[in-house]
Design an enzyme around this catalytic site. Structure first.
Site, mmCIF file in Angstrom:
data_model
loop_
_atom_site.group_PDB
_atom_site.id
_atom_site.type_symbol
_atom_site.label_atom_id
_atom_site.label_comp_id
_atom_site.label_asym_id
_atom_site.label_seq_id
_atom_site.Cartn_x
_atom_site.Cartn_y
_atom_site.Cartn_z
ATOM 1 C CD GLU A 127 -24.647 -73.429 58.874
ATOM 2 O OE1 GLU A 127 -23.697 -74.119 58.503
ATOM 3 O OE2 GLU A 127 -25.351 -73.735 59.852
ATOM 4 C CD GLU A 144 -31.955 -87.315 65.058
ATOM 5 O OE1 GLU A 144 -32.217 -88.511 64.948
ATOM 6 O OE2 GLU A 144 -32.618 -86.423 64.497
ATOM 7 C CE LYS A 171 -30.381 -77.379 59.590
ATOM 8 N NZ LYS A 171 -30.502 -76.101 60.317
HETATM 9 N N1 HSE Z 1 -27.184 -72.351 61.027
HETATM 10 C C1 HSE Z 1 -28.043 -73.404 61.455
HETATM 11 C C2 HSE Z 1 -29.341 -72.787 61.957
HETATM 12 C C3 HSE Z 1 -27.375 -74.195 62.529
HETATM 13 O O1 HSE Z 1 -29.388 -71.578 62.160
HETATM 14 O O2 HSE Z 1 -30.317 -73.514 62.116
HETATM 15 C C4 HSE Z 1 -28.079 -75.458 62.924
HETATM 16 O O3 HSE Z 1 -28.155 -76.359 61.861
#
Ligand code: HSE
Length: 401
Positions: free
Chosen positions: A183, A122, A198
């Site tokens: 990231e 999730e 995603k």
């Molecule tokens: N680097 C990702 C973001 C972290 O900024 O949404 C969460 O998945």
């Protein structure tokens, strides 16, 4: 609440790992404990007892008193090795590693079937927003037509601060990194790769279509300028980095691009590291889920919810995927269900016209040239965008209109 005791082997104690540790310690009634944590860096000072830590992954993977592995490291290929080994050992896994999931989904699905273990994730899309389980369970029989949203907290944080606080791109990117939103390689965020991973996952759970990352176009906000933000603002619009996945006849259109979003859209008012997912179904109509999309505690809370789900032996049913498979074990190449040959209206800011040579421009609706900035609003063949997307040196800013 389920009644199973969960003993966790945790991989990674970075932003999300520490967030999980905190939310787990403050949760009530959940029978889950972290037994051991595997980390890479021996020199780093940690805020909890050194006895928790090991530097040897086998020390966790070979223990037989652990019933869940929680994988929260940021190296996707190392994560895949850990997850593969754990699942082949018959242990269920919780992960938030969208890159690993997106790049290896077919194998990960097969590992779940072969070993009859759960793999739940999730926290991998939308941060704290409970979207994957909702797509799986709540919308299991609903005829969904579209899933789209702001799926990257870093991009939304940068765009918000550039617009509302008049801040410089590189300054706010640094803040996003310092806040634990970005990231370790922030190119994944700003160039739209994270949004794409995603979107790929949401497409599986919404429509049962499995794509590879290379099947999905992504451009990002890496070249956005204040001029672009101003252009939008003067027209009552706002730039939002969106992942979109929707039905188009009997095919699907799936892509990740910055978009001009107008005031009527709920996505227009989603700021900073918040994410939002808009789901549209034939009967439920449009519903929007909003919540923190990045950060230690919000993502930790999504991981905790997965751990809690394992206390009652929850697994994704992959109902739409199974229906699409129609009894076959092998996942088909989803790319053949994707439409690439269509016209899309884009705002493209460029430095010189040659940069547009690889694009199939069908018609130009607006053109602006000045000493500082040039842009066109044009209808472009979507397929031709693949020729130029994410070349680090192209300096184009592309936004769907
Ligand atoms: N680097 C990702 C973001 C972290 O900024 O949404 C969460 O998945």
């Amino acid at each position: 609440m389920g009644n199973k005791n969960i003993t966790i082997g945790l991989f990674g104690f970075g932003c999300v790992g520490q967030g999980l540790y905190d939310v787990l310690n403050h949760s009530q009634g959940l029978k889950a404990t972290i037994e051991k944590i595997c980390v890479k860096d021996k020199t780093k000072k940690r805020k909890i007892d050194a006895n928790y830590f090991t530097y040897d992954k086998e020390e966790i993977l070979k223990r037989d008193n652990l019933n869940v592995i929680v994988e929260l490291i940021d190296d996707a290929s190392e994560a895949m090795k850990i997850v593969r080994q754990a699942m082949n050992n018959g242990v269920s896994v919780v992960t938030a590693n969208k890159k690993m999931l997106a790049e290896n989904f077919k194998e990960l699905y097969e590992l779940q079937v072969k070993n009859n273990v759960a793999l739940i994730y999730e926290g991998s899309a939308g941060g704290s927003i409970p979207i994957i389980r909702n797509l799986e369970e709540y919308y299991d029989n609903e005829l969904l037509s579209s899933v789209k949203g702001i799926l990257n907290g870093t991009c939304n944080y940068i765009l918000t601060r550039m617009e509302l606080e008049n801040k410089d791109y590189s300054e706010v990117l640094k803040d996003a990194q310092a806040s634990g939103f970005a990231e370790s390689d922030p190119w994944l965020d700003v160039a739209g790769f994270d949004t794409k991973f995603k979107t790929l996952l949401l497409t599986i759970h919404a429509f049962g279509v499995v794509l590879l990352p290379d099947d999905i176009l992504n451009t990002g906000i890496q070249n956005v300028s204040y001029d672009d933000i101003l252009y939008a603002k003067q027209r009552g619009l706002r730039i939002k980095m969106l992942g979109v996945s929707f039905k188009s006849g009997d095919k699907f259109r799936v892509y990740c691009l910055p978009h001009f979003v107008d005031r009527d859209s709920e996505l227009n008012n989603v700021f900073y590291e918040y994410n939002a997912v808009e789901v549209e179904g034939a009967y439920s109509c449009k519903q929007t889920f909003v919540g923190k999309g990045a950060g230690s505690h919000p993502t930790g809370s999504a991981v905790l919810s997965d751990i809690s789900a394992l206390t009652y032996d929850y697994k994704y049913g992959y109902k739409k995927l199974r229906k699409a498979l129609n009894g076959n074990q092998k996942i088909e190449d989803g790319a053949k269900l994707i439409e690439y040959d269509f016209s899309i209206k884009l705002y493209i800011r460029f430095q010189n016209r040659e940069q547009l040579n690889d694009l199939e421009i069908l018609s130009i609706e607006e053109e602006y040239k000045s000493a500082n900035t040039n842009y066109i609003i044009a209808n472009v063949n979507f397929k031709s965008l693949f020729n130029i997307y994410n070349k680090p040196d192209n300096k184009l800013f592309i936004c769907a209109v």
